[in-house]
Design a protein around this motif. Structure first.
Motif, short mmCIF file in Angstrom:
data_model
loop_
_atom_site.label_atom_id
_atom_site.label_comp_id
_atom_site.label_asym_id
_atom_site.label_seq_id
_atom_site.Cartn_x
_atom_site.Cartn_y
_atom_site.Cartn_z
N ALA A 1 1.18 -1.29 -0.15
CA ALA A 1 0.05 -0.08 -0.37
C ALA A 1 0.87 1.25 -0.02
CB ALA A 1 -1.20 -0.25 1.53
N PRO A 2 0.84 2.31 -0.78
CA PRO A 2 1.29 3.22 -1.14
C PRO A 2 0.85 4.41 0.59
CG PRO A 2 -0.98 4.05 -1.26
CD PRO A 2 -0.79 2.29 -1.46
N LYS B 1 8.00 7.24 -4.16
CA LYS B 1 7.90 6.40 -4.88
C LYS B 1 8.08 4.79 -5.17
CE LYS B 1 9.85 8.23 -9.05
NZ LYS B 1 9.39 8.71 -9.99
N GLN B 2 7.69 3.78 -5.81
CA GLN B 2 7.39 2.77 -5.71
C GLN B 2 7.78 2.13 -7.56
OE1 GLN B 2 4.85 0.40 -3.65
NE2 GLN B 2 3.88 1.61 -2.49
N GLY C 1 0.38 3.20 -11.93
CA GLY C 1 -0.58 4.10 -11.57
C GLY C 1 -0.97 4.34 -10.41
N TYR C 2 -2.31 4.58 -10.08
CA TYR C 2 -2.84 5.29 -8.18
C TYR C 2 -3.86 5.06 -8.55
CZ TYR C 2 1.40 6.17 -7.14
OH TYR C 2 3.36 6.06 -6.78
N VAL D 1 -1.59 0.23 -8.70
CA VAL D 1 -1.95 0.10 -9.56
C VAL D 1 -1.18 -0.86 -10.51
CG1 VAL D 1 -3.12 -0.35 -11.55
CG2 VAL D 1 -4.29 1.05 -10.39
N ALA D 2 -1.07 -2.46 -10.33
CA ALA D 2 0.65 -3.37 -10.92
C ALA D 2 0.69 -2.29 -12.55
CB ALA D 2 -0.04 -3.98 -10.31
N LYS D 3 1.95 -1.97 -12.71
CA LYS D 3 2.72 -2.20 -14.41
C LYS D 3 2.01 -3.47 -15.36
CE LYS D 3 5.87 0.85 -14.89
NZ LYS D 3 6.90 0.74 -15.43
N ASN D 4 2.63 -4.74 -14.54
CA ASN D 4 2.35 -6.42 -15.20
C ASN D 4 1.51 -6.34 -14.22
OD1 ASN D 4 3.26 -8.48 -16.12
ND2 ASN D 4 5.38 -8.11 -16.12
#
Length: 106
Positions: A33-34, A48-49, A54-55, A85-88
């Protein structure tokens, strides 16, 4: 006799590899979680993660909004929660929402 033993070992090894999915792992990694702060002026400051597309942001329990980067200024008494939100999506799972934070103008 040795040939039979070799064949048995080979068969057991193949059975093990097939049973384990050929050694490949399909378990996805859940994003954290951010973590974020709200500045005195009301700006949302995110850490940063990696692997983030995105979010999703919810302000004042309203509609979910997608942002590729978060550049928001909150008003006094606004509440906010954010999730990554996961990129992959084949390797990663979206995070849970962060804890709700409230901006209180000083």
């Amino acid at each position: 006799m040795k040939k039979n033993l070799d064949m048995l070992i080979l068969f057991l090894l193949l059975l093990f590899l097939v049973g384990c999915g050929g050694g490949s792992s399909t378990e996805k990694i859940k994003l954290d979680a951010p973590e974020f702060e709200i500045s005195k002026e009301g700006f949302v400051v995110l850490e940063k993660q990696e692997n983030i597309a995105g979010y999703i942001v919810i302000i004042n329990e309203g509609e979910e909004q997608f942002f590729d980067k978060v550049d928001l200024k909150l008003n006094d008494q606004d509440t906010i929660k954010i999730k990554c939100v996961a990129k992959n999506q084949e390797l990663y799972i979206d995070s849970d929402f962060s804890d709700i934070k409230i901006y209180k103008q000083i």
